[in-house]
Design a protein around this motif. Structure first.
Motif, mmCIF file in Angstrom:
data_model
loop_
_atom_site.group_PDB
_atom_site.id
_atom_site.type_symbol
_atom_site.label_atom_id
_atom_site.label_comp_id
_atom_site.label_asym_id
_atom_site.label_seq_id
_atom_site.Cartn_x
_atom_site.Cartn_y
_atom_site.Cartn_z
ATOM 1 N N THR A 56 16.667 0.033 -2.084
ATOM 2 C CA THR A 56 15.615 0.886 -2.656
ATOM 3 C C THR A 56 14.340 0.096 -2.895
ATOM 4 O OG1 THR A 56 17.260 2.273 -3.740
ATOM 5 C CG2 THR A 56 15.006 2.376 -4.598
ATOM 6 N N ALA A 57 14.486 -1.138 -3.455
ATOM 7 C CA ALA A 57 13.326 -1.993 -3.718
ATOM 8 C C ALA A 57 12.611 -2.337 -2.416
ATOM 9 C CB ALA A 57 13.766 -3.269 -4.436
ATOM 10 N N GLN A 58 13.409 -2.659 -1.381
ATOM 11 C CA GLN A 58 12.827 -2.986 -0.087
ATOM 12 C C GLN A 58 12.107 -1.795 0.503
ATOM 13 O OE1 GLN A 58 12.637 -5.936 1.454
ATOM 14 N NE2 GLN A 58 11.400 -4.917 3.028
ATOM 15 N N ALA A 59 12.710 -0.613 0.347
ATOM 16 C CA ALA A 59 12.094 0.612 0.869
ATOM 17 C C ALA A 59 10.780 0.909 0.163
ATOM 18 C CB ALA A 59 13.057 1.787 0.702
ATOM 19 N N ASP A 60 10.780 0.680 -1.181
ATOM 20 C CA ASP A 60 9.549 0.906 -1.945
ATOM 21 C C ASP A 60 8.443 -0.030 -1.495
ATOM 22 O OD1 ASP A 60 10.782 2.875 -3.367
ATOM 23 O OD2 ASP A 60 11.225 1.632 -5.135
ATOM 24 N N ALA A 61 8.816 -1.306 -1.268
ATOM 25 C CA ALA A 61 7.829 -2.291 -0.811
ATOM 26 C C ALA A 61 7.281 -1.911 0.555
ATOM 27 C CB ALA A 61 8.466 -3.681 -0.764
ATOM 28 N N THR A 62 8.181 -1.460 1.437
ATOM 29 C CA THR A 62 7.755 -1.045 2.777
ATOM 30 C C THR A 62 6.826 0.160 2.704
ATOM 31 O OG1 THR A 62 9.831 -1.844 3.719
ATOM 32 C CG2 THR A 62 8.540 -0.292 5.046
ATOM 33 N N ASP A 63 7.175 1.124 1.831
ATOM 34 C CA ASP A 63 6.323 2.310 1.667
ATOM 35 C C ASP A 63 4.940 1.923 1.163
ATOM 36 O OD1 ASP A 63 8.346 3.922 2.500
ATOM 37 O OD2 ASP A 63 8.999 4.539 0.492
ATOM 38 N N ALA A 64 4.912 0.958 0.213
ATOM 39 C CA ALA A 64 3.628 0.505 -0.330
ATOM 40 C C ALA A 64 2.784 -0.155 0.750
ATOM 41 C CB ALA A 64 3.861 -0.473 -1.486
ATOM 42 N N GLU A 65 3.448 -0.970 1.586
ATOM 43 C CA GLU A 65 2.734 -1.632 2.684
ATOM 44 C C GLU A 65 2.197 -0.606 3.673
ATOM 45 O OE1 GLU A 65 5.355 -4.431 4.417
ATOM 46 O OE2 GLU A 65 5.402 -5.758 2.675
ATOM 47 N N ASN A 66 3.026 0.371 3.994
ATOM 48 C CA ASN A 66 2.602 1.401 4.942
ATOM 49 C C ASN A 66 1.445 2.219 4.392
ATOM 50 O OD1 ASN A 66 4.549 0.630 6.772
ATOM 51 N ND2 ASN A 66 6.059 2.143 6.078
ATOM 52 N N GLU A 67 1.529 2.523 3.076
ATOM 53 C CA GLU A 67 0.465 3.316 2.455
ATOM 54 C C GLU A 67 -0.846 2.549 2.477
ATOM 55 O OE1 GLU A 67 -0.588 5.474 -1.815
ATOM 56 O OE2 GLU A 67 1.395 4.645 -1.459
ATOM 57 N N SER A 68 -0.750 1.216 2.171
ATOM 58 C CA SER A 68 -1.954 0.378 2.188
ATOM 59 C C SER A 68 -2.530 0.296 3.585
ATOM 60 C CB SER A 68 -1.610 -1.026 1.673
ATOM 61 O OG SER A 68 -2.717 -1.871 1.767
ATOM 62 N N ALA A 69 -1.636 0.212 4.579
ATOM 63 C CA ALA A 69 -2.079 0.087 5.968
ATOM 64 C C ALA A 69 -2.762 1.362 6.450
ATOM 65 C CB ALA A 69 -0.885 -0.250 6.865
ATOM 66 N N THR A 70 -2.355 2.510 5.896
ATOM 67 C CA THR A 70 -2.922 3.774 6.366
ATOM 68 C C THR A 70 -4.208 4.137 5.624
ATOM 69 O OG1 THR A 70 -1.509 4.981 4.805
ATOM 70 C CG2 THR A 70 -0.681 4.691 7.058
ATOM 71 N N GLU A 71 -4.550 3.429 4.523
ATOM 72 C CA GLU A 71 -5.797 3.694 3.818
ATOM 73 C C GLU A 71 -6.975 3.241 4.663
ATOM 74 O OE1 GLU A 71 -5.759 1.770 0.060
ATOM 75 O OE2 GLU A 71 -4.708 3.402 -0.943
ATOM 76 N N ASP A 72 -7.977 4.096 4.817
ATOM 77 C CA ASP A 72 -9.147 3.703 5.585
ATOM 78 C C ASP A 72 -10.185 3.079 4.660
ATOM 79 O OD1 ASP A 72 -10.279 5.806 4.248
ATOM 80 O OD2 ASP A 72 -10.636 7.043 6.007
ATOM 81 N N HIS A 73 -11.330 2.726 5.244
ATOM 82 C CA HIS A 73 -12.357 1.995 4.505
ATOM 83 C C HIS A 73 -12.856 2.768 3.278
ATOM 84 C CE1 HIS A 73 -16.117 -0.804 4.948
ATOM 85 N NE2 HIS A 73 -15.527 -0.917 3.781
ATOM 86 N N LEU A 74 -13.095 4.051 3.449
ATOM 87 C CA LEU A 74 -13.578 4.860 2.329
ATOM 88 C C LEU A 74 -12.559 4.869 1.187
ATOM 89 C CD1 LEU A 74 -15.621 6.773 1.044
ATOM 90 C CD2 LEU A 74 -14.509 8.671 2.259
ATOM 91 N N ALA A 75 -11.283 4.993 1.516
ATOM 92 C CA ALA A 75 -10.241 5.003 0.489
ATOM 93 C C ALA A 75 -10.205 3.673 -0.255
ATOM 94 C CB ALA A 75 -8.883 5.295 1.127
ATOM 95 N N ARG A 76 -10.381 2.577 0.466
ATOM 96 C CA ARG A 76 -10.366 1.257 -0.172
ATOM 97 C C ARG A 76 -11.588 1.083 -1.076
ATOM 98 N NH1 ARG A 76 -9.029 -0.091 5.139
ATOM 99 N NH2 ARG A 76 -11.022 -1.173 5.500
ATOM 100 N N ILE A 77 -12.739 1.604 -0.642
ATOM 101 C CA ILE A 77 -13.949 1.530 -1.463
ATOM 102 C C ILE A 77 -13.759 2.311 -2.756
ATOM 103 C CG2 ILE A 77 -16.348 2.364 -1.602
ATOM 104 C CD1 ILE A 77 -16.608 1.627 1.389
#
Length: 291
Positions: free
Chosen positions: A39-60
């Motif tokens: 579960t912890a690994q899955a959560d970390a992977t989901d967080a990484e995927n979510e960060s990877a899918t954020e575009d520039h505007l979302a990061r700003i």
């Protein structure tokens, strides 16, 4: 003898039972730990995927600020108020108004013109606001927003200079301009030997003292310099017929699609409610935001 054997067998069976129970308990604990780790690994992977899918505007928006490259030495677009030393100017106020529309704070970074453009490409800065005009060459490297102002390039010479009355007359002459600017490129295009300087004031000084024959610059900046200094020793010798469009350069790529759309919407709203015109009149004495 039989009794001893019976007791021995009983001891062996009890021991086996205890071991079996212990093994079963260990397996249960390991079984419980495995899903938790997964579960912890899955959560970390989901967080990484979510960060990877954020575009520039979302990061700003997540950061709550947008970093804006500007020179701070090119009046009246971007400069320091002589009394307060505050960073001010047409581009500074327009960029701040855009940031407000995006719901974030503007964070200005003062750099040389070419350094600002490079920083946008590398991601050091989110955008640049410095009278950056749209050209075919730049459009190969940057995705530009819609224009927010319009201007013309001019050749400035000594008032006594009769040898230059067109851009073509720059061939074999000397000019001074900011490194990486469109005006530097224009000087080279027309055959001039270009010296690079950092500020508008320096370009005018080099023309005034005869170090160079001319400078190519924005008509708005030239007129502001004439009005501010009161000099009559300089003149506009030639005006480019092509309209200069000022826009915001962003790094190329789909990562900036939503940011460019948001800035375009902000520019449209600022034009519609009269904010762009108001800022323009404040710094130029005229509205340069309408084509």
């Amino acid at each position: 003898m039989k009794r001893k054997l019976s007791m021995l067998l009983t001891t062996v069976l009890v021991s086996a039972s205890i071991i079996a129970c212990g093994s079963q308990g260990g397996a249960t604990e390991n079984a419980d730990e495995a899903p938790a780790a997964e579960t912890a690994q899955a959560d970390a992977t989901d967080a990484e995927n979510e960060s990877a899918t954020e575009d520039h505007l979302a990061r700003i928006k997540a950061a709550g600020k947008i970093t804006i490259a500007t020179e701070g030495v090119w009046s009246p677009f971007t400069y320091h108020d002589p009394e307060t030393d505050e960073l001010v100017g047409f581009d500074v106020e327009v960029a701040a108004a855009i940031a407000k529309k995006l719901g974030v704070e503007p964070e200005f970074k003062e750099v040389a013109f070419d350094g600002g453009l490079t920083g946008v490409t590398t991601g050091t800065f989110d955008m640049m606001a410095n009278g950056v005009d749209v050209t075919p060459d730049r459009s190969e490297t940057y995705d530009f927003t819609d224009p927010y102002a319009y201007d013309h390039a001019v050749v400035v010479t000594l008032a006594s200079n009769d040898s230059i009355s067109s851009f073509e007359d720059l061939n074999g002459k000397t000019t001074a301009n900011s490194a990486g600017s469109t005006y530097e490129a224009m000087g080279i295009k027309y055959g001039a030997v270009v010296s690079n300087v950092d500020t508008l004031g320096e370009t005018m000084t080099l023309v005034l003292n005869g170090t160079v024959d001319a400078t190519i610059n924005a008509n708005t900046s030239a007129q502001d310099y004439f009005n501010t200094t009161g000099t009559t020793d300089l003149k506009v010798a030639a005006v480019d017929s092509e309209v200069t469009m000022y826009a915001v350069p962003l790094a190329k790529g789909s990562d900036n699609d939503s940011l460019r759309a948001a800035i375009n919407q902000a520019i449209a709203e600022l034009r519609a409610d009269g904010t762009l015109s108001e800022i323009s009149v404040k710094y130029f004495g005229a509205d340069i935001t309408a084509e």
